[in-house]
Scaffold this motif. Structure first.
Motif: not given
Length: 59
Positions: A15-36
């Protein structure tokens, strides 16, 4: 590069408006198995903020 859209509506169904953001994964440390992810920062007025939510890492 970071790109965010606040006009996407309610993607999560809470019921709340969401903010959708895009980042370059190589700059964040995220990997495909990350979920949060956590975002910490400061507004242009110097107010600290922190939030966490689900992430989807795409190649």
């Amino acid at each position: 590069m970071v790109s965010c859209q606040s006009t996407v509506g309610d993607l999560s169904g809470d019921g709340l408006a969401d903010l959708l953001c895009y980042f370059r994964a190589e700059h964040t440390g995220f990997r495909p198995e990350h979920t949060e992810g956590m975002l910490r920062g400061r507004t242009i007025h110097g107010v600290s903020f922190e939030g966490k939510d689900a992430v989807q890492v795409s190649p």
